[in-house]
Design a protein around this motif. Structure first.
Motif, PDB file in Angstrom:
ATOM      1  N   LEU A  75      -2.422   6.036   0.895  1.00  0.00           N
ATOM      2  CA  LEU A  75      -1.737   5.032   1.712  1.00  0.00           C
ATOM      3  C   LEU A  75      -1.867   3.653   1.079  1.00  0.00           C
ATOM      4  O   LEU A  75      -0.878   2.914   0.984  1.00  0.00           O
ATOM      5  CB  LEU A  75      -2.323   5.024   3.128  1.00  0.00           C
ATOM      6  N   LEU A  76      -3.062   3.304   0.627  1.00  0.00           N
ATOM      7  CA  LEU A  76      -3.261   2.005  -0.011  1.00  0.00           C
ATOM      8  C   LEU A  76      -2.385   1.864  -1.248  1.00  0.00           C
ATOM      9  O   LEU A  76      -1.777   0.820  -1.486  1.00  0.00           O
ATOM     10  CB  LEU A  76      -4.733   1.822  -0.394  1.00  0.00           C
ATOM     11  N   HIS A  77      -2.312   2.921  -2.058  1.00  0.00           N
ATOM     12  CA  HIS A  77      -1.512   2.874  -3.286  1.00  0.00           C
ATOM     13  C   HIS A  77      -0.024   2.747  -2.986  1.00  0.00           C
ATOM     14  O   HIS A  77       0.718   2.100  -3.738  1.00  0.00           O
ATOM     15  CB  HIS A  77      -1.777   4.120  -4.133  1.00  0.00           C
ATOM     16  N   MET A  78       0.425   3.340  -1.887  1.00  0.00           N
ATOM     17  CA  MET A  78       1.831   3.207  -1.504  1.00  0.00           C
ATOM     18  C   MET A  78       2.137   1.762  -1.096  1.00  0.00           C
ATOM     19  O   MET A  78       3.111   1.162  -1.564  1.00  0.00           O
ATOM     20  CB  MET A  78       2.167   4.131  -0.326  1.00  0.00           C
ATOM     21  N   ILE A  79       1.279   1.210  -0.220  1.00  0.00           N
ATOM     22  CA  ILE A  79       1.512  -0.156   0.252  1.00  0.00           C
ATOM     23  C   ILE A  79       1.390  -1.153  -0.899  1.00  0.00           C
ATOM     24  O   ILE A  79       2.130  -2.137  -0.964  1.00  0.00           O
ATOM     25  CB  ILE A  79       0.495  -0.527   1.357  1.00  0.00           C
ATOM     26  N   GLY A  80       0.456  -0.886  -1.821  1.00  0.00           N
ATOM     27  CA  GLY A  80       0.223  -1.799  -2.933  1.00  0.00           C
ATOM     28  C   GLY A  80       1.169  -1.621  -4.104  1.00  0.00           C
ATOM     29  O   GLY A  80       0.977  -2.243  -5.163  1.00  0.00           O
ATOM     30  N   LEU A  81       2.184  -0.777  -3.957  1.00  0.00           N
ATOM     31  CA  LEU A  81       3.197  -0.527  -4.993  1.00  0.00           C
ATOM     32  C   LEU A  81       2.593   0.049  -6.269  1.00  0.00           C
ATOM     33  O   LEU A  81       3.097  -0.170  -7.374  1.00  0.00           O
ATOM     34  CB  LEU A  81       3.972  -1.814  -5.331  1.00  0.00           C
ATOM     35  N   ARG A 123       2.523 -11.629  -5.994  1.00  0.00           N
ATOM     36  CA  ARG A 123       2.290 -11.646  -4.549  1.00  0.00           C
ATOM     37  C   ARG A 123       1.131 -10.776  -4.070  1.00  0.00           C
ATOM     38  O   ARG A 123       0.732 -10.893  -2.905  1.00  0.00           O
ATOM     39  CB  ARG A 123       3.582 -11.234  -3.819  1.00  0.00           C
ATOM     40  N   LEU A 124       0.593  -9.911  -4.936  1.00  0.00           N
ATOM     41  CA  LEU A 124      -0.452  -8.985  -4.507  1.00  0.00           C
ATOM     42  C   LEU A 124      -1.690  -9.114  -5.384  1.00  0.00           C
ATOM     43  O   LEU A 124      -1.606  -9.517  -6.543  1.00  0.00           O
ATOM     44  CB  LEU A 124       0.064  -7.539  -4.556  1.00  0.00           C
ATOM     45  N   GLY A 125      -2.844  -8.772  -4.819  1.00  0.00           N
ATOM     46  CA  GLY A 125      -4.094  -8.761  -5.573  1.00  0.00           C
ATOM     47  C   GLY A 125      -4.816  -7.443  -5.351  1.00  0.00           C
ATOM     48  O   GLY A 125      -4.665  -6.816  -4.286  1.00  0.00           O
TER      49      GLY A 125
END
Length: 236
Positions: free
Chosen positions: A47-53, A84-86
């Motif tokens: 799930l984290l990998h999906m949200i984090g692209l 936009r992401l870290g």
């Protein structure tokens, strides 16, 4: 900030099909510190990998800041992640040949930030995480807890909209883990940083505003952390 609708991920492993996520729907608000928890194989890292692209869902929709990121090309996703992401990972992912300072400002250089600005930003964030005095040190000269603090500094130096952390304390002892989580909470409170963190440690819940618990790729619980009520849920 994050809107997820009917998100599914199916992995084909030879003749075996694995449903890692099954029609997950949730939203995360700006400034929330959210923990994603569950037993091994529950789908929390997926799930984290999906949200984090970092991976592509089989079906479903992910909106970040109103943008449907599933419609982006790979090149656009790379730019989106960079600007936009870290990310903070359990293995630190530092460049061993670079100093602490260089590891932190590397992504700023790639973004095209001016030297004056990225040097100033790097000093500021390393001071905040208590490591400016080690700015010339190499990875081999740091403890595990210090290495993870460097990776956190690198992840937040550009003020990302969302910070993703995948089991960031997995390789740390309890004291170092608490130091890292105290730092996350400080960043969350002082910078209003949105944080989404995967964890399997029940005591980590005391740091989260909200806990999402997965089992077999589905959300079975979503709400404020209540330690004494959730232990049995995680262990089952």
């Amino acid at each position: 900030m994050i809107e997820i609708t009917d998100l599914s991920k199916v992995y084909e492993m030879g003749k075996v099909t694995v449903d890692a996520l099954k029609n997950v729907t949730l939203s995360i608000k700006k400034g929330e510190f959210v923990g994603i928890m569950g037993a091994s194989g529950s789908g929390k890292s997926t799930l984290l990998h999906m949200i984090g692209l970092l991976d592509t869902p089989t079906s479903g929709k992910i909106l970040i800041g109103g943008i449907d990121v599933s419609t982006l090309t790979e090149q656009q996703k790379s730019r989106f992640r960079l600007k936009r992401l870290g990310y903070v990972f359990q293995d630190y992912a530092l460049m061993p040949e670079l100093t602490v300072e260089e590891n932190v400002y590397l992504t700023s250089m790639v973004r095209g930030t001016s030297e004056k600005e990225y040097l100033s930003q790097t000093k500021e964030i390393l001071t905040r995480v208590g490591l400016w005095h080690r700015h010339n040190a190499l990875q081999s000269e740091l403890s595990g807890g210090q290495q993870q603090r460097v990776s956190i500094a690198r992840a937040v130096v550009n003020r990302p909209e969302i910070l993703f952390a995948d089991e960031p304390c997995a390789n740390l002892d309890t004291e170092s883990s608490r130091n890292v989580l105290d730092l996350f909470r400080q960043i969350n409170h002082e910078l209003q940083q949105t944080i989404v963190m995967v964890s399997h440690e029940e005591w980590h819940m005391e740091y989260f505003d909200r806990v999402i618990i997965l089992r077999d790729g589905k959300i079975i619980s979503d709400g404020p952390p209540v330690l004494h009520e959730r232990t049995s849920t995680l262990q089952s």
